[in-house]
Design an enzyme around this catalytic site. Sequence first.
Site, short mmCIF file in Angstrom:
data_model
loop_
_atom_site.label_atom_id
_atom_site.label_comp_id
_atom_site.label_asym_id
_atom_site.label_seq_id
_atom_site.Cartn_x
_atom_site.Cartn_y
_atom_site.Cartn_z
N ASP A 186 -38.23 -5.76 18.13
CA ASP A 186 -37.84 -4.58 18.68
C ASP A 186 -38.73 -3.29 17.84
O ASP A 186 -38.74 -3.29 16.65
CB ASP A 186 -36.36 -4.02 18.56
CG ASP A 186 -36.19 -2.59 18.95
OD1 ASP A 186 -36.41 -1.60 18.44
OD2 ASP A 186 -35.47 -2.67 20.23
N HIS A 198 -38.97 -1.93 23.15
CA HIS A 198 -38.16 -1.30 23.11
C HIS A 198 -37.59 -0.38 24.41
O HIS A 198 -38.29 0.37 24.86
CB HIS A 198 -38.10 -0.16 22.06
CG HIS A 198 -36.70 0.55 21.57
ND1 HIS A 198 -35.89 0.20 20.87
CD2 HIS A 198 -36.61 1.98 21.66
CE1 HIS A 198 -34.93 0.98 20.46
NE2 HIS A 198 -35.10 2.20 21.12
N SER A 254 -31.16 1.99 23.86
CA SER A 254 -31.48 2.33 22.53
C SER A 254 -30.14 3.17 21.69
O SER A 254 -29.04 2.14 21.82
CB SER A 254 -32.66 3.43 22.40
OG SER A 254 -33.08 3.73 21.03
#
Length: 399
Positions: free
Chosen positions: A275, A343, A179
């Site tokens: 995502d 994610h 991330s």
Amino acid sequence: MDRMLNAKAKAGQWLYLLVCILILLKAEGASVGITYLDSAVAKGAVCLDGSPPAYHFDKGFGSGVNNWLVHMEGGGWCNNIETCVARKKTDTGSSKLMVKSFGFSGILGSKQSSNPDFYNWNRIKVRYCDGSSFTGDIEAVDPANQLYFRGARVWRAIVDDLLAKGMKNAQNAILSGCSAGGLASILNCDRFRSLFPTTTKVKCISDAGFFLNAKDVSGGSFIQTFYSQVVATHGSAKNLPASCTSRMSPELCFFPQNVVPYMQTPIFFINSGYDFWQIKNILAPSAADPKKQWKDCKLNLTTCSAAQLQTIQDYRAQFVSTVTRAAGNSSGIGMWIDSCYAHCQSGRQLTWLSDSSTQVANTKIAVAVGDWFNERGVVRKIDCLYPCNPTCQAPDSES
């Protein structure tokens, strides 16, 4: 008597819970204690609240003793004084609030069966406490809010500490992240490469870090405005890749699509074409959806209308096109792009490498990354359209 039976029953429940936890730790990897880098404070390399940077370090062994994997934690960004003040009261803004130990699994796991290519490397999880993907650096500290914007200094202080602890002698080194940490792995990849001799094999991995500069559902540019605010708030411009900032405005260099074409160091992208952070915050952020028409859809794709699902499919098409165009024909760039609503997938054992791991073209993430790093072939796996993949796991933001 009843009280005694109840007490025994509760004790039995707690014992069962403890056994389950121990089994989980054995499967996922033992907890790794935290290291506070107190020496960095004198250099101004501190978290948002002024506390020292921190990381977790599991030492390598056997044939992996001279190999290093530095993985950066994710956790979003703060884009103004208000959000950064709120953030410094959490573990993503202060090392005082971080857990003292962290279970390593997935790409950081220490078992050969579940992490065959990197299990015995020196494995480090860098904690994220600056809110700028390790790019900020402003000397002044406003006495009214006591915020320190020093992400770039934090990154360099931790890397310097690891170099001194033996990483400077690495045969192989990887900079990875999830991330916001995955974005940091892109932005700092060439800089990381420059710290090693040419004889060291250095590559980077970005998990869920390829954030797209795309229009939102209202036709606006929410994410571009947001990233511009992050760059301005943290003074990030001078720490973004010069190969990009010499060509365009600094805030645009927070987007991987404008950085990757000029990178010199090999990199691998693990990402979903759907995502869930991007769907929720780039395509359909709350600011662009005042009537909350996307509220249910972005939480569960099965609730989306036909029109909404087509918008999401169009976003996925733009994402895949942008990633492949940025990668070009570079043999050093690999990718594994699935069609799951996910994610961050490298930190979970379930998604990294297990009997039920997600597969793209019959290939699990760990296998794809290992093949790419060890140059066992060109690895560019791109999944079919949602909802085609039956191996998808439930969403998780594990970093």
